[in-house]
Structure formats: structure tokens, C-alpha cells
Design a protein around this motif. Structure first.
Motif, PDB file in Angstrom:
ATOM      1  N   PHE A   6       0.829  -1.200   0.000  1.00 34.70           N
ATOM      2  CA  PHE A   6       0.000   0.000   0.000  1.00 34.70           C
ATOM      3  C   PHE A   6       0.864   1.251   0.000  1.00 34.70           C
ATOM      4  O   PHE A   6       1.899   1.308   0.676  1.00 34.70           O
ATOM      5  CB  PHE A   6      -0.902   0.025   1.239  1.00 34.70           C
ATOM      6  N   ASN A   7       0.422   2.246  -0.763  1.00 31.11           N
ATOM      7  CA  ASN A   7       1.017   3.575  -0.706  1.00 31.11           C
ATOM      8  C   ASN A   7       0.190   4.415   0.255  1.00 31.11           C
ATOM      9  O   ASN A   7      -1.036   4.497   0.109  1.00 31.11           O
ATOM     10  CB  ASN A   7       1.012   4.232  -2.094  1.00 31.11           C
ATOM     11  N   LEU A   8       0.845   5.036   1.224  1.00 25.86           N
ATOM     12  CA  LEU A   8       0.139   5.776   2.254  1.00 25.86           C
ATOM     13  C   LEU A   8       0.576   7.228   2.290  1.00 25.86           C
ATOM     14  O   LEU A   8       1.758   7.543   2.139  1.00 25.86           O
ATOM     15  CB  LEU A   8       0.400   5.158   3.636  1.00 25.86           C
ATOM     16  N   SER A   9      -0.401   8.108   2.490  1.00 21.95           N
ATOM     17  CA  SER A   9      -0.142   9.510   2.802  1.00 21.95           C
ATOM     18  C   SER A   9      -0.467   9.704   4.276  1.00 21.95           C
ATOM     19  O   SER A   9      -1.526   9.271   4.743  1.00 21.95           O
ATOM     20  CB  SER A   9      -1.016  10.415   1.929  1.00 21.95           C
ATOM     21  N   LEU A  10       0.446  10.339   5.020  1.00 20.53           N
ATOM     22  CA  LEU A  10       0.352  10.363   6.480  1.00 20.53           C
ATOM     23  C   LEU A  10       0.063  11.754   7.040  1.00 20.53           C
ATOM     24  O   LEU A  10       0.476  12.765   6.475  1.00 20.53           O
ATOM     25  CB  LEU A  10       1.659   9.857   7.094  1.00 20.53           C
ATOM     26  N   PHE A  11      -0.629  11.794   8.189  1.00 17.62           N
ATOM     27  CA  PHE A  11      -0.778  13.019   8.950  1.00 17.62           C
ATOM     28  C   PHE A  11       0.486  13.279   9.766  1.00 17.62           C
ATOM     29  O   PHE A  11       0.950  14.403   9.865  1.00 17.62           O
ATOM     30  CB  PHE A  11      -1.978  12.920   9.898  1.00 17.62           C
ATOM     31  N   GLY A  12       1.020  12.241  10.390  1.00 16.19           N
ATOM     32  CA  GLY A  12       2.222  12.378  11.200  1.00 16.19           C
ATOM     33  C   GLY A  12       3.425  11.786  10.491  1.00 16.19           C
ATOM     34  O   GLY A  12       3.681  12.068   9.325  1.00 16.19           O
ATOM     35  N   ASN A  13       4.165  10.928  11.196  1.00 16.26           N
ATOM     36  CA  ASN A  13       5.308  10.268  10.572  1.00 16.26           C
ATOM     37  C   ASN A  13       5.161   8.753  10.661  1.00 16.26           C
ATOM     38  O   ASN A  13       4.191   8.238  11.227  1.00 16.26           O
ATOM     39  CB  ASN A  13       6.618  10.741  11.217  1.00 16.26           C
ATOM     40  N   GLU A  14       6.132   8.039  10.111  1.00 13.79           N
ATOM     41  CA  GLU A  14       6.056   6.581  10.079  1.00 13.79           C
ATOM     42  C   GLU A  14       6.066   5.976  11.480  1.00 13.79           C
ATOM     43  O   GLU A  14       5.384   4.982  11.745  1.00 13.79           O
ATOM     44  CB  GLU A  14       7.210   6.010   9.256  1.00 13.79           C
ATOM     45  N   ALA A  15       6.838   6.574  12.380  1.00 13.49           N
ATOM     46  CA  ALA A  15       6.892   6.048  13.753  1.00 13.49           C
ATOM     47  C   ALA A  15       5.520   6.141  14.408  1.00 13.49           C
ATOM     48  O   ALA A  15       5.099   5.214  15.119  1.00 13.49           O
ATOM     49  CB  ALA A  15       7.922   6.829  14.573  1.00 13.49           C
ATOM     50  N   ASP A  16       4.795   7.252  14.161  1.00 18.61           N
ATOM     51  CA  ASP A  16       3.429   7.376  14.677  1.00 18.61           C
ATOM     52  C   ASP A  16       2.548   6.253  14.159  1.00 18.61           C
ATOM     53  O   ASP A  16       1.784   5.643  14.911  1.00 18.61           O
ATOM     54  CB  ASP A  16       2.811   8.714  14.246  1.00 18.61           C
ATOM     55  N   LEU A  17       2.642   5.996  12.879  1.00 23.19           N
ATOM     56  CA  LEU A  17       1.815   4.964  12.240  1.00 23.19           C
ATOM     57  C   LEU A  17       2.075   3.591  12.840  1.00 23.19           C
ATOM     58  O   LEU A  17       1.139   2.879  13.233  1.00 23.19           O
ATOM     59  CB  LEU A  17       2.081   4.940  10.734  1.00 23.19           C
ATOM     60  N   HIS A  18       3.333   3.196  12.900  1.00 26.31           N
ATOM     61  CA  HIS A  18       3.658   1.848  13.366  1.00 26.31           C
ATOM     62  C   HIS A  18       3.382   1.676  14.857  1.00 26.31           C
ATOM     63  O   HIS A  18       2.987   0.594  15.304  1.00 26.31           O
ATOM     64  CB  HIS A  18       5.118   1.509  13.029  1.00 26.31           C
ATOM     65  N   ARG A  19       3.559   2.743  15.630  1.00 24.72           N
ATOM     66  CA  ARG A  19       3.226   2.690  17.054  1.00 24.72           C
ATOM     67  C   ARG A  19       1.718   2.477  17.238  1.00 24.72           C
ATOM     68  O   ARG A  19       1.281   1.720  18.100  1.00 24.72           O
ATOM     69  CB  ARG A  19       3.683   3.977  17.738  1.00 24.72           C
ATOM     70  N   LEU A  20       0.933   3.134  16.390  1.00 25.43           N
ATOM     71  CA  LEU A  20      -0.515   2.988  16.443  1.00 25.43           C
ATOM     72  C   LEU A  20      -0.946   1.590  16.015  1.00 25.43           C
ATOM     73  O   LEU A  20      -1.789   0.953  16.655  1.00 25.43           O
ATOM     74  CB  LEU A  20      -1.159   4.034  15.531  1.00 25.43           C
ATOM     75  N   MET A  21      -0.352   1.078  14.969  1.00 21.97           N
ATOM     76  CA  MET A  21      -0.720  -0.247  14.470  1.00 21.97           C
ATOM     77  C   MET A  21      -0.332  -1.352  15.446  1.00 21.97           C
ATOM     78  O   MET A  21      -0.981  -2.401  15.500  1.00 21.97           O
ATOM     79  CB  MET A  21      -0.076  -0.488  13.102  1.00 21.97           C
TER      80      MET A  21
END
Length: 370
Positions: free
Chosen positions: A315-330
Motif C-alpha cells: 500500500f502507498n500511504l499519505s500520512l498526517f504524522g510520521n512513520e513512527a506514529d503509524l507503526h506505534r498505532l498499528m
């Protein structure tokens, strides 16, 4: 009915057997506010709608400071414009107003205000609390009828911060006593906490001190990090309050504010993109479920399929924050399992849209589903 609302706004998934509590919880009713009201007059209803609006803002942002934001304060004057429905009900002889708001518009409002958005999947916190009331110290358990237990429920619902309490059955009682919590013997409590599979646990005390109540609390992650030799708290706080209820509110507020800093995500204002993959996607039903999951994550602006290779979907993702935010959330979601990272040449994009070759690692996940 209000008690039912307080009990069911959080959904915690279970596998077979008590010892397999799934970490993290899905918070429900994020579009709903419930307030006590004296009568059904138009004036009081208008005031109640504003109070319910503030509740919904607090649940979706997680932080009390959101209510001081100028954009939010401006919308408060016209809160009814975002309302989808309202109704009255009685519980224990008291009248309540329940108001639902348009959730998408609430999130858009928070984004417009530059405030963090806290998604549905949130950390599950186990509370080890020793309370001293009337000269007796006790550990509050899940079935406790102590008034503080109900206050925790109410504050948990208001903040959207999922909490649970230990059973204090034979297994718990053999490992944890009042002095373990008061003495901050973390190892014993951490060991007892493992059976609950919560993301974090709290060790707290509330005790009278003259005419006030003094509370102390520490929040710990479930397990120590790979870099740490011992389990260390992520927050420590203490204070004095006039009542036990106020002490409970302070403990839940401190916990919620920490989680907001870790898991609620504001728009950075930058055009940040990344890629991630899901392996072993064997049918269309799984793919649709993954797409819906990504679309509702508070860290993601947009998601689209970039590449399909066998049973792996990138998947190609456009983020509000950064990658660390995303993976921490997931990492909170029990439906997600980290497989590995795949070092490859990915396309990253600058703020002006220029494609730049960069050597990155694509995180690979496995979708376990419900």
C-alpha cells in the motif's frame, strides 16, 4: 441504562480462556455525549448539547486543552449544527440527555483546529489501586462496589481511555498484596499483570492526609523495552485533592494525556508518504477488511494499493504524522501482527512532489482479522 452505556462503550476482544485477553481495546460511541439534565426545557437542552459536544471533543482528542482551542470554542456556540440526533432517558430517577454528532465532521474540525486525533484502537490499562478509606486499605478489584470503581468507569468513558481492574482471585492474591503496590514493588505487580495482556498497568494509591486525599500513581508498559535492564515507568505523578473522586479523575487524566502524546496524531502540515505491505492475503474479503482498517487509522490521510505480488499487497500511504506514529498505532491492534521488514528501493516524495530514490525498509504485516 447509563450504567450499560458506561460498561459497553469499550469493546475488548477475547480469545478462548481468561488468560488470553487481547491487548488494546476498540472504543465505541466516540460520536456520543451523555449529560445529566434537570428538565426537558429548550434552554437546558441547548446547554446540554454544548456539554455533550465538549465530551465528544474530549473523547476524540483525548486532551483537556482541546476545549480551549479557539476553533473549538467558536464551534461550541453552534454545536447543534453538528448534531445528528438527541434523546432523553432516565436512570436511577435522574434525567439524562444523549446527543450524537457527525463523527466525520468532528474529526475534520479537530484537524482544522490543528489538534491531535485519537483513533478507535487505544491502549488497554490495568489498574492496581490501593485505596484507604475509613482506615482500611484494600486493592480495588473488578467486582468491587467501592464508589471509586464507578468513578473510574465514568472517567474512563469521558476520556475514552479503556481501563480494567484485576480479579484479585487466588492467582492475583498470591502475587500481589497491598504492600507491593504501596511499596512500588514493580516486579511482583508486572508478573501478575501478564495474565491480563493489557498494554500498560497503573500502580496507584489514594490515602487520606488530614483534610485532603493524597494520590500517587505510576504508569508502566506491559514489558520492558529491549534497551532497558528493568521495567521503568513512563509517567509518575502525585497530588492532593479534596475528595477521592477528584483523585480518581486526576489519575485517569494523567494516563489519558500520556496516551494522547503517544497515539493521538495531529496533521504535521507536511506531505509525508510511506509504504507498507500485508502478507498472506488470500481472498478479497481480507483485502477489503485491510483497506477499511487503513482508511480509519488516525495516522493515515489516504491509502491505495501500489503493488500486488502473489499474496503480498503493498500500500502507498499519505500520512498526517510520521512513520513512527503509524507503526506505534498499528502495534496496538490485536488484528495486526508484525512479520518482518523488507529492505528495498522505495520511492519517497518531497513536499513539492518530486520523486526521490531512497533506500528504505518496508514494514510487512499479517492480517489476523477478528
Amino acid at each position: 441504562m447509563l450504567k450499560l452505556i458506561l460498561r459497553t462503550f469499550i469493546t475488548v476482544s477475547f480469545l478462548s480462556g481468561f488468560s488470553t485477553f487481547v491487548a488494546a481495546a476498540e472504543v465505541k460511541q466516540l460520536d456520543e455525549g451523555v449529560v445529566s439534565i434537570a428538565s426537558r426545557t429548550t434552554a437546558l437542552r441547548s446547554q446540554g448539547i454544548k456539554q455533550a459536544f465538549e465530551e465528544v471533543i474530549l473523547k476524540n482528542s483525548g486532551t483537556q486543552s482541546a476545549l480551549l482551542n479557539e476553533t473549538i470554542k467558536k464551534q461550541l456556540g453552534n454545536a447543534s449544527s453538528l448534531m445528528t440526533q438527541y434523546g432523553y432517558f432516565e436512570d436511577d430517577g435522574k434525567l439524562f440527555l444523549k446527543v450524537n454528532f457527525d463523527h466525520k465532521h468532528i474529526i475534520s474540525l479537530l484537524r482544522e483546529a490543528g489538534l491531535p486525533v485519537w483513533g478507535k484502537q487505544r491502549p488497554l490499562t490495568l489498574v492496581w489501586l490501593v485505596i484507604n478509606d475509613n482506615g482500611q486499605r484494600e486493592i480495588i478489584n473488578d467486582a468491587s462496589r467501592d464508589p471509586s470503581r464507578q468513578v473510574f468507569n465514568q472517567e474512563s468513558a469521558t476520556r475514552g481511555a479503556p481501563l480494567l481492574f484485576p480479579l484479585m482471585d487466588l492467582d492475583d492474591s498470591m502475587k500481589v498484596g497491598v504492600n507491593d503496590i504501596r511499596g512500588n514493588f514493580t516486579d511482583n505487580v508486572a508478573d501478575a499483570s501478564l495474565r491480563y495482556q493489557s498494554n500498560y498497568f497503573i500502580m496507584a494509591t489514594i490515602e487520606p492526609q488530614g483534610s485532603v486525599y493524597r494520590y500517587q500513581m505510576s504508569l508502566y508498559p506491559r514489558e520492558k523495552s529491549a534497551q532497558s535492564l528493568q521495567l521503568t515507568s513512563v509517567i509518575n505523578t502525585s497530588g492532593e485533592t479534596a475528595t477521592i473522586d477528584e483523585a480518581v479523575a486526576a489519575i485517569v487524566a494523567a494516563t489519558s494525556e500520556y496516551y494522547v502524546g503517544q497515539y493521538a496524531i495531529a496533521d504535521s502540515g507536511e506531505q509525508k508518504t510511506t509504504k507498507l505491505s500485508f502478507a498472506d492475503v488470500t481472498d478479497m474479503k481480507q483485502l477489503v477488511a485491510i483497506e477499511r482498517y487503513l482508511d480509519q487509522l488516525s495516522a493515515i490521510k489516504s491509502a491505495s494499493i501500489g503493488r500486488i505480488e502473489g499474496q503480498t499487497i503493498e500500500f502507498n500511504l499519505s500520512l498526517f504524522g510520521n512513520e513512527a506514529d503509524l507503526h506505534r498505532l498499528m502495534a496496538l491492534d490485536p488484528r495486526i501482527e508484525t512479520v518482518t521488514t523488507n529492505s528495498q528501493q522505495n520511492l519517497d516524495y518531497s513536499a513539492i512532489g518530486t520523486q526521490v530514490e531512497a533506500h528504505k525498509e518496508t514494514q510487512i504485516y499479517y492480517w489476523k482479522g477478528q
